[in-house]
Design an enzyme around this catalytic site. Structure first.
Site, PDB file in Angstrom:
ATOM      1  CE  LYS A 190      -1.622   2.755   2.892  1.00  0.00           C
ATOM      2  NZ  LYS A 190      -1.439   3.977   2.076  1.00  0.00           N
ATOM      3  N   GLY A 242       6.714   5.010   8.102  1.00  0.00           N
ATOM      4  CA  GLY A 242       5.892   6.214   8.225  1.00  0.00           C
ATOM      5  C   GLY A 242       6.080   6.849   9.583  1.00  0.00           C
ATOM      6  CB  SER A 243       4.056   9.372  11.324  1.00  0.00           C
ATOM      7  OG  SER A 243       2.818   8.696  11.364  1.00  0.00           O
ATOM      8  CB  THR A 244       6.515   7.936  15.871  1.00  0.00           C
ATOM      9  OG1 THR A 244       7.868   7.905  15.396  1.00  0.00           O
ATOM     10  CG2 THR A 244       6.439   7.279  17.233  1.00  0.00           C
ATOM     11  CB  ALA A 246       0.798   5.849  11.297  1.00  0.00           C
ATOM     12  N   GLY A 247       2.730   4.267  13.306  1.00  0.00           N
ATOM     13  CA  GLY A 247       3.471   3.041  13.631  1.00  0.00           C
ATOM     14  C   GLY A 247       3.001   2.429  14.946  1.00  0.00           C
ATOM     15  CD  GLU A 264      13.230   0.956   9.427  1.00  0.00           C
ATOM     16  OE1 GLU A 264      13.689   2.065   9.773  1.00  0.00           O
ATOM     17  OE2 GLU A 264      13.788  -0.124   9.672  1.00  0.00           O
ATOM     18  CB  CYS A 298      13.039   9.020   8.485  1.00  0.00           C
ATOM     19  SG  CYS A 298      13.986   7.991   7.339  1.00  0.00           S
ATOM     20  CD  GLU A 397      10.002  12.867  11.587  1.00  0.00           C
ATOM     21  OE1 GLU A 397       8.843  12.437  11.751  1.00  0.00           O
ATOM     22  OE2 GLU A 397      10.894  12.192  11.039  1.00  0.00           O
TER      23      GLU A 397
END
Ligand code: NAD
Length: 500
Positions: A190, A242-244, A246-247, A264, A298, A397
């Site tokens: 995706k 992606g972002s922390t 969403a992770g 990641e 990143c 970030e």
């Protein structure tokens, strides 16, 4: 469709309007009626559109992946043959470099030269590195165990769901395909909704290089499509970039179902400049590693820690370097930095710049919006001095062209500041003494580090400590993240084959 794609953009292979999804190596009609529109953040020109996959489309892709995996059409192919396919794919990407970099440029706005260096080079590099890792890997091993011989085998993890960010789509998609395919997995990707078109092109290249039908699918969409993939019971492993925020949500969902998962995520990396630095030699690169890809990286080294005694000359060199970094549209051959991805993101970055000023930092380079680039979301670089590590601009970030210079008095203090972060992705040290740099690297809690340089090495582990993620990509460690280990105990007296 809101407007037609302008002729020059439509001529780029992979751009334009698509009304089918690339599922299982074939173009098929989508279940979903929704469409994703892609506009260039540099020019506002419409780049194209693709169906936005819904849960039923994700289900079809996962079923194709499952069937292909269980059939052994790819999972049972000898690893060295899988490696040859990845090498062929890398060569095909290089052959089509001009059109591929043009498409990525159109989707995310970065100059084609920057796409070639920052995305294609590591993208083909990572495909080849995974190929080599697959050739070298100990797929089968015999061990003298407590009760006799044990045969240890490494097997592909199964069906992989991969979710990627938009900031370096060419590299990220190559990275996901490379790892999963080298391991023998089938993969449903995706891509980010901002950059879905390049993913289709790369999937087609994989199939042209020799990946069989059913093994690769692309399901463009946003978070809802991603959630459908993460929650699908037919997916064995999720790999997310992606972002922390969403992770964490994805990691929680995977934990609920005991699904394998690697993450990641974001970073807030520090470049530590030592008092012996040759600033004439390194000033440009110090600024570059904070600002490349318009700061949308990143691994960007957005905190630059400088010895107070040499602060003025270091800042002067960085500001001079940043001023030479031309901001422009992809058709400007002089452009080095493109726009940021969206107006929303530009305003968010400007909010951080205001927050830095309000907290007492000084914008010695106060970028602002460049003149004459009104059709895109452009921002010139900003460099702050007088930053303390507790300021929001030093902790969060920003994902834009904003660098914070933080002064320190002792090296121990610099190390403590570098480590005083929720993140732990990257970092660097700048010094005339490489051994001193290596010593400092051992004290920094990050997954990657550089001495007088920084890069992701496709053949070596890449990933984060702390909130920067879980797991490693690249090299044999990255391959292993897509492997299950099996121990088969053999009966007494079993003779290990001579070839082993
Ligand atoms: P994002 O987290 O908003 O989105 C990333 C991807 O996840 C997109 O495809 C998005 O559609 C999808 N997604 C979002 N929420 C989801 C959910 N709940 N379930 C499933 N899928 C979901 O991040 P972004 O803004 O696209 O990218 C920027 C971020 O990515 C930055 O934080 C950056 O540091 C990070 N990043 C990390 C690396 C790395 O290797 N560590 C590399 C590139 C980017």
């Amino acid at each position: 469709m809101t407007e037609t794609v302008e002729a020059a953009t439509a001529a780029i292979p992979g751009a334009g309007d698509h009304n089918q999804l690339y599922l299982g190596g074939q173009w098929v009609d989508p279940h979903s009626a929704a469409t994703l529109e892609v506009f260039s953040p540099a020019t506002g020109v419409r780049v194209g559109s693709t169906p936005e996959a819904d849960a039923a489309d994700v289900d079809a892709a996962v079923k194709a992946a499952r069937a292909s995996f269980d059939s052994g059409v790819w999972s049972s192919v000898p690893p060295a043959e899988r490696a040859d396919v990845l090498d062929r794919a890398a060569a095909l990407i290089e052959e089509r470099s001009a059109e591929i970099t043009a498409l990525v440029s159109a989707e995310m706005g970065a100059p084609a030269s920057a796409v070639a260096t920052l995305q294609q080079l590591p993208g083909t590099g990572v495909l080849r590195a995974y190929a080599q890792a697959a050739r070298d890997y100990a797929w089968v091993e015999y061990r003298e165990g407590l009760f006799g011989v044990t045969r240890v085998t490494r097997e592909p993890a199964g069906v992989v769901g991969a979710i990627t960010a938009w900031n370096v789509p060419l590299f990220l998609v190559c990275n996901k395909f490379g790892a999963a395919l080298a391991a023998g997995c089938s993969i449903v990707l995706k891509p980010a909704p901002e950059t879905p078109l390049i993913a289709n092109v790369l999937a087609e290249i994989m199939v042209e290089a020799g990946v069989p039908e059913g093994v690769i699918s692309v399901v463009p969409g946003g978070a809802e499509t991603g959630k459908a993939l993460v929650d699908h019971p037919g997916v064995d492993k999720i790999t997310f970039t992606g972002s922390t925020a969403a992770g964490k949500a994805i990691g929680a969902s995977c934990a609920q179902n005991l699904k394998r998962c690697s993450l990641e995520l974001g970073g807030k990396s520090a470049a530590i400049v030592l008092d012996d630095v040759d600033i004439a030699a390194h000033g440009y690169m110090l600024a570059f590693f904070g600002l490349f890809n318009t700061g949308q990286a990143c691994v960007a080294q957005t905190r630059v820690l400088v010895p107070r005694s040499r602060q003025d000359e270091i800042v002067e060199a960085m500001v001079a370097a940043a001023k030479t970094m031309t901001v422009g549209t992809p058709d400007d051959p002089a452009a080095q930095l493109g726009p940021v991805i969206s107006e929303r993101q530009r305003q968010r970055i400007e909010g951080y710049i205001e927050a830095g000023k309000a907290a007492g930092a000084t914008a010695v380079l106060d970028g602002g919006r460049p003149e004459g680039l009104d059709n895109g979301f452009f921002l010139n670089p900003t460099i702050f001095t007088g930053v303390t590590n507790d300021m929001v601009i030093a902790q969060e970030e920003i994902f834009g062209p904003v660098v914070s210079v933080i002064a320190y008095d002792t090296v121990d203090e610099a190390i403590a500041i570098a480590n005083d972060s929720d993140y732990g992705l990257a970092g660097s040290v700048w010094t005339a003494d490489v051994e001193r740099g290596i010593e400092i690297s051992e004290k920094i809690r990050t997954g990657t580090f550089g001495v007088n340089f920084y890069a992701i090495d496709p053949g070596s582990p890449f990933g984060g400590y702390k909130n920067s993620g879980i797991g490693r990509e690249c090299g044999p460690e990255g391959l292993e993240a897509f492997i299950e280990h099996k121990s088969t105990m053999l009966p007494a007296g079993y003779q290990v084959p001579q070839s082993s």
